[in-house]
Design a protein around this motif. Structure first.
Motif, PDB file in Angstrom:
ATOM      1  N   GLY A  34      41.718 -11.265 -22.548  1.00 24.19           N
ATOM      2  CA  GLY A  34      40.283 -11.537 -22.619  1.00 24.19           C
ATOM      3  C   GLY A  34      39.851 -12.363 -23.815  1.00 24.19           C
ATOM      4  O   GLY A  34      38.659 -12.565 -24.039  1.00 24.19           O
ATOM      5  N   GLU A  35      40.809 -12.896 -24.578  1.00 20.19           N
ATOM      6  CA  GLU A  35      40.496 -13.642 -25.795  1.00 20.19           C
ATOM      7  C   GLU A  35      40.590 -15.150 -25.556  1.00 20.19           C
ATOM      8  O   GLU A  35      41.336 -15.604 -24.696  1.00 20.19           O
ATOM      9  CB  GLU A  35      41.505 -13.234 -26.884  1.00 20.19           C
ATOM     10  CG  GLU A  35      41.280 -13.886 -28.233  1.00 20.19           C
ATOM     11  CD  GLU A  35      42.332 -13.488 -29.256  1.00 20.19           C
ATOM     12  OE1 GLU A  35      41.961 -13.266 -30.411  1.00 20.19           O
ATOM     13  OE2 GLU A  35      43.528 -13.407 -28.903  1.00 20.19           O
ATOM     14  N   THR A  36      39.824 -15.919 -26.350  1.00 17.28           N
ATOM     15  CA  THR A  36      39.932 -17.380 -26.325  1.00 17.28           C
ATOM     16  C   THR A  36      40.471 -17.861 -27.666  1.00 17.28           C
ATOM     17  O   THR A  36      39.874 -17.593 -28.710  1.00 17.28           O
ATOM     18  CB  THR A  36      38.563 -18.041 -26.068  1.00 17.28           C
ATOM     19  OG1 THR A  36      38.078 -17.633 -24.790  1.00 17.28           O
ATOM     20  CG2 THR A  36      38.679 -19.564 -26.086  1.00 17.28           C
ATOM     21  N   LYS A 199      32.836 -20.140 -20.211  1.00 13.81           N
ATOM     22  CA  LYS A 199      32.499 -18.876 -20.882  1.00 13.81           C
ATOM     23  C   LYS A 199      32.034 -17.827 -19.873  1.00 13.81           C
ATOM     24  O   LYS A 199      32.412 -16.660 -19.947  1.00 13.81           O
ATOM     25  CB  LYS A 199      31.401 -19.109 -21.932  1.00 13.81           C
ATOM     26  CG  LYS A 199      31.907 -19.753 -23.210  1.00 13.81           C
ATOM     27  CD  LYS A 199      30.948 -19.562 -24.373  1.00 13.81           C
ATOM     28  CE  LYS A 199      29.752 -20.459 -24.250  1.00 13.81           C
ATOM     29  NZ  LYS A 199      28.883 -20.433 -25.452  1.00 13.81           N
ATOM     30  N   ARG A 200      31.221 -18.288 -18.912  1.00 10.18           N
ATOM     31  CA  ARG A 200      30.689 -17.366 -17.904  1.00 10.18           C
ATOM     32  C   ARG A 200      31.805 -16.825 -17.011  1.00 10.18           C
ATOM     33  O   ARG A 200      31.868 -15.621 -16.717  1.00 10.18           O
ATOM     34  CB  ARG A 200      29.638 -18.105 -17.066  1.00 10.18           C
ATOM     35  CG  ARG A 200      28.744 -17.179 -16.245  1.00 10.18           C
ATOM     36  CD  ARG A 200      27.662 -17.930 -15.528  1.00 10.18           C
ATOM     37  NE  ARG A 200      28.183 -18.685 -14.390  1.00 10.18           N
ATOM     38  CZ  ARG A 200      28.122 -19.989 -14.279  1.00 10.18           C
ATOM     39  NH1 ARG A 200      27.593 -20.716 -15.236  1.00 10.18           N
ATOM     40  NH2 ARG A 200      28.602 -20.605 -13.209  1.00 10.18           N
ATOM     41  N   GLN A 202      35.020 -16.675 -17.740  1.00  6.48           N
ATOM     42  CA  GLN A 202      35.927 -15.800 -18.501  1.00  6.48           C
ATOM     43  C   GLN A 202      35.370 -14.374 -18.574  1.00  6.48           C
ATOM     44  O   GLN A 202      36.101 -13.398 -18.423  1.00  6.48           O
ATOM     45  CB  GLN A 202      36.135 -16.339 -19.915  1.00  6.48           C
ATOM     46  CG  GLN A 202      37.102 -15.469 -20.722  1.00  6.48           C
ATOM     47  CD  GLN A 202      37.226 -15.884 -22.155  1.00  6.48           C
ATOM     48  OE1 GLN A 202      36.291 -16.409 -22.736  1.00  6.48           O
ATOM     49  NE2 GLN A 202      38.377 -15.652 -22.735  1.00  6.48           N
ATOM     50  N   LYS A 203      34.061 -14.288 -18.815  1.00  5.21           N
ATOM     51  CA  LYS A 203      33.419 -12.968 -18.902  1.00  5.21           C
ATOM     52  C   LYS A 203      33.537 -12.227 -17.571  1.00  5.21           C
ATOM     53  O   LYS A 203      33.824 -11.030 -17.529  1.00  5.21           O
ATOM     54  CB  LYS A 203      31.942 -13.156 -19.271  1.00  5.21           C
ATOM     55  CG  LYS A 203      31.300 -11.929 -19.871  1.00  5.21           C
ATOM     56  CD  LYS A 203      29.930 -12.280 -20.421  1.00  5.21           C
ATOM     57  CE  LYS A 203      29.313 -11.051 -21.077  1.00  5.21           C
ATOM     58  NZ  LYS A 203      27.967 -11.344 -21.600  1.00  5.21           N
ATOM     59  N   LYS A 204      33.367 -12.969 -16.482  1.00  8.84           N
ATOM     60  CA  LYS A 204      33.405 -12.354 -15.152  1.00  8.84           C
ATOM     61  C   LYS A 204      34.826 -11.960 -14.748  1.00  8.84           C
ATOM     62  O   LYS A 204      35.057 -10.895 -14.177  1.00  8.84           O
ATOM     63  CB  LYS A 204      32.831 -13.348 -14.130  1.00  8.84           C
ATOM     64  CG  LYS A 204      32.716 -12.790 -12.725  1.00  8.84           C
ATOM     65  CD  LYS A 204      31.970 -13.749 -11.819  1.00  8.84           C
ATOM     66  CE  LYS A 204      31.816 -13.164 -10.427  1.00  8.84           C
ATOM     67  NZ  LYS A 204      31.061 -14.059  -9.536  1.00  8.84           N
ATOM     68  N   GLU A 206      37.594 -11.843 -16.891  1.00 17.68           N
ATOM     69  CA  GLU A 206      38.352 -11.240 -18.001  1.00 17.68           C
ATOM     70  C   GLU A 206      39.699 -11.929 -18.229  1.00 17.68           C
ATOM     71  O   GLU A 206      40.703 -11.279 -18.521  1.00 17.68           O
ATOM     72  CB  GLU A 206      38.547  -9.726 -17.771  1.00 17.68           C
ATOM     73  CG  GLU A 206      37.243  -8.951 -17.724  1.00 17.68           C
ATOM     74  CD  GLU A 206      37.455  -7.468 -17.534  1.00 17.68           C
ATOM     75  OE1 GLU A 206      38.551  -7.064 -17.108  1.00 17.68           O
ATOM     76  OE2 GLU A 206      36.518  -6.706 -17.821  1.00 17.68           O
ATOM     77  N   SER A 208      42.284 -14.728 -20.186  1.00 17.52           N
ATOM     78  CA  SER A 208      42.515 -15.226 -21.536  1.00 17.52           C
ATOM     79  C   SER A 208      42.586 -16.750 -21.475  1.00 17.52           C
ATOM     80  O   SER A 208      43.106 -17.304 -20.507  1.00 17.52           O
ATOM     81  CB  SER A 208      43.828 -14.671 -22.087  1.00 17.52           C
ATOM     82  OG  SER A 208      43.794 -13.258 -22.121  1.00 17.52           O
ATOM     83  N   ASP A 224      37.314 -17.404 -29.978  1.00 23.27           N
ATOM     84  CA  ASP A 224      37.312 -16.178 -30.788  1.00 23.27           C
ATOM     85  C   ASP A 224      38.157 -16.406 -32.035  1.00 23.27           C
ATOM     86  O   ASP A 224      37.791 -15.999 -33.129  1.00 23.27           O
ATOM     87  CB  ASP A 224      37.905 -14.997 -29.998  1.00 23.27           C
ATOM     88  CG  ASP A 224      37.120 -14.699 -28.735  1.00 23.27           C
ATOM     89  OD1 ASP A 224      35.893 -14.504 -28.856  1.00 23.27           O
ATOM     90  OD2 ASP A 224      37.704 -14.671 -27.641  1.00 23.27           O
TER      91      ASP A 224
END
Length: 349
Positions: A34-36, A199-200, A202-204, A206, A208, A224
Motif C-alpha cells: 500500500g506504499e508509494t 492516487k485514487r 491506489q486507495k481503492k 490498496e 503498492s 510516501d
C-alpha cells in the motif's frame, strides 16, 4: 505494514563495444504493501533500468542482472525463467510506461488490448473479459466506455491513451504497479488528472506503487517515501518530509535547489554543474564528488557507506561521519525549505 518487495544489492550491466556499462551498482530498498516509493534522479542515474529489472525486461544480450535479489512476497524474481516471468508480469507486477503510443498496439481495439491480459491471467470468458474492460475504462475516467471499448488508439487523445495504459496495468489487480515517468509526455493539466487518478486507484485497490520520475514537484504530491539515485546507486532514501525538509546528500541539495519555482525574487534557474560520470569506468569514491563544490578529500578516495540519519532516513555521504567538518546546505536551499514549511514555496510542474 509488511514488506511486499525487497531489492538487495541489485547490479545490472550492459555489454557495449566500448566495454561494460555498470548501469545499476548495488541498489537496495524495500516497499511496503500500500506504499508509494518515488525513485528520483537525473537521466542516466539508473532509475528506469532498475524498474525494468523488477519486471524482468532487461534485454539479454546486451544487458544482464549481474547480482542481487528481487524478492516479491519472498519469491526471488531473478531466479525465474522467461516463461515464469510471463506469469508474473501483468498478474503480480504491472508497468505504466512513459509514452502510451509505444505501449498500445495501433491495429487492435482498446477493448481487445485490455481483455488480452484478463483472458491470459484470470482465465475468464471473452464476454466476462469485455464486461471487465468496460468497468476498467469507467474506473480510469473514460466517458462512454461501452462505445470507447470498440475504438482504436488513434481515436483517443494523449491523456486518454495514458488512462487506457493505466487500465491495462490494473486489469489483473497487480500487487505492484511500476510507473515509469507516466506523465512526462502529457501537458500540465492532464498530468495533474493522471496523478490524481493514480492516487485514487491506489486507495481503492490498496496496491503498492514505484514511481520513477525526475520531477520533484510530482514526488511531493504522490510519494510516501523517496529514493534519490545517482550514477547507478541510491545515495539517499527517506520519507517525503525527510528528503524535502532535511536532505543530507549534496546531490539531493542540488536537485532541490534546481527545482524551478514561482518565487518572484528567484530570477535565475540554478543547475547542478557538470555531467554524471561515465559508468564504463565508475569513479573512485563518491560518484558525485567531481560535481560537488563542497566535496571533501575523502570523497575522491573512498566510497561512503549508507549512514543512518533516523529510523526512516539514510544517506551515503561522508558529511554524516562523526569526524566530518560541519558543512551546511546552500543558503538558498535553507531559505527554500523554510518557505516550503510555511507553504510559501510554489513549484513549477
Amino acid at each position: 505494514m509488511s514488506k511486499l518487495l525487497e531489492v538487495n544489492n541489485l547490479k545490472v550491466s550492459f555489454e557495449t563495444y566500448a566495454g561494460e556499462v555498470q548501469a545499476v551498482r548495488g541498489v537496495t530498498f524495500d516497499l511496503k504493501k500500500g506504499e508509494t516509493l518515488a525513485i528520483v534522479g537525473e537521466s542516466g542515474s539508473g532509475k528506469s533500468v532498475t524498474s525494468k529489472a523488477l519486471m524482468g525486461l532487461i534485454p539479454n544480450p546486451p544487458g544482464r542482472i549481474k547480482g542481487g535479489e528481487i524478492l516479491l512476497d519472498g519469491k526471488d524474481l531473478t531466479k525465474l525463467t522467461d516463461k515464469q516471468m510471463q506469469n508474473v508480469r501483468g498478474k503480480e507486477v504491472a508497468m505504466i510506461f512513459q509514452d502510451p503510443m509505444t505501449s498500445l498496439n495501433p491495429t487492435m481495439t482498446i477493448g481487445k488490448q485490455i481483455m488480452e491480459g484478463l483472458i491470459k491471467h484470470q482465465n475468464i470468458s471473452k464476454s466476462d473479459a469485455k464486461r471487465r474492460a468496460i468497468e476498467l475504462l469507467d474506473l480510469v475516467g473514460i466517458p462512454k466506455p461501452e462505445i470507447r471499448v470498440k475504438q482504436y488508439p488513434h481515436q483517443f487523445s494523449g491523456g486518454m491513451r495514458q488512462r487506457v495504459v493505466v487500465a491495462i496495468a490494473l486489469a489483473c489487480n497487480p500487487k505492484l504497479l511500476i510507473a515509469d515517468e507516466p506523465t512526462t509526455a502529457l501537458d500540465v493539466t492532464i498530468q495533474a488528472q493522471i496523478l490524481e487518478l493514480m492516487k485514487r486507484i491506489q486507495k481503492k485497490m490498496e496496491s503498492s506503487i514505484i514511481f520513477i520520475t525526475h520531477d520533484l514537484g510530482v514526488v511531493a504530491n504522490v510519494a510516501d517515501r523517496v529514493a534519490v539515485m545517482y550514477a547507478g546507486k541510491i545515495v539517499e532514501i527517506g520519507t517525503v518530509d525527510d528528503i524535502f525538509y532535511n536532505p543530507k546528500h549534496p546531490y539531493t541539495w542540488g536537485l532541490l535547489t534546481s527545482m524551478p519555482s514561482l518565487d518572484s525574487e528567484e530570477e535565475e534557474l540554478i543547475a547542478i554543474p557538470g555531467t554524471p560520470p561515465d559508468l564504463l569506468k565508475p569513479p573512485v569514491g563518491d560518484a558525485f564528488a567531481a560535481r560537488n563544490p563542497r566535496a571533501l578529500k575523502i570523497d575522491f578516495e573512498m566510497e561512503p557507506p549508507m549512514f543512518q540519519v533516523s529510523d526512516t532516513h539514510y544517506a551515503a555521504t561522508w558529511l554524516l561521519h562523526e569526524d566530518a567538518p560541519n558543512i551546511e546546505m546552500p543558503e538558498i536551499l535553507q531559505k527554500r525549505i523554510r518557505h516550503m514549511k510555511e507553504g510559501d514555496f510554489h513549484v513549477v510542474k
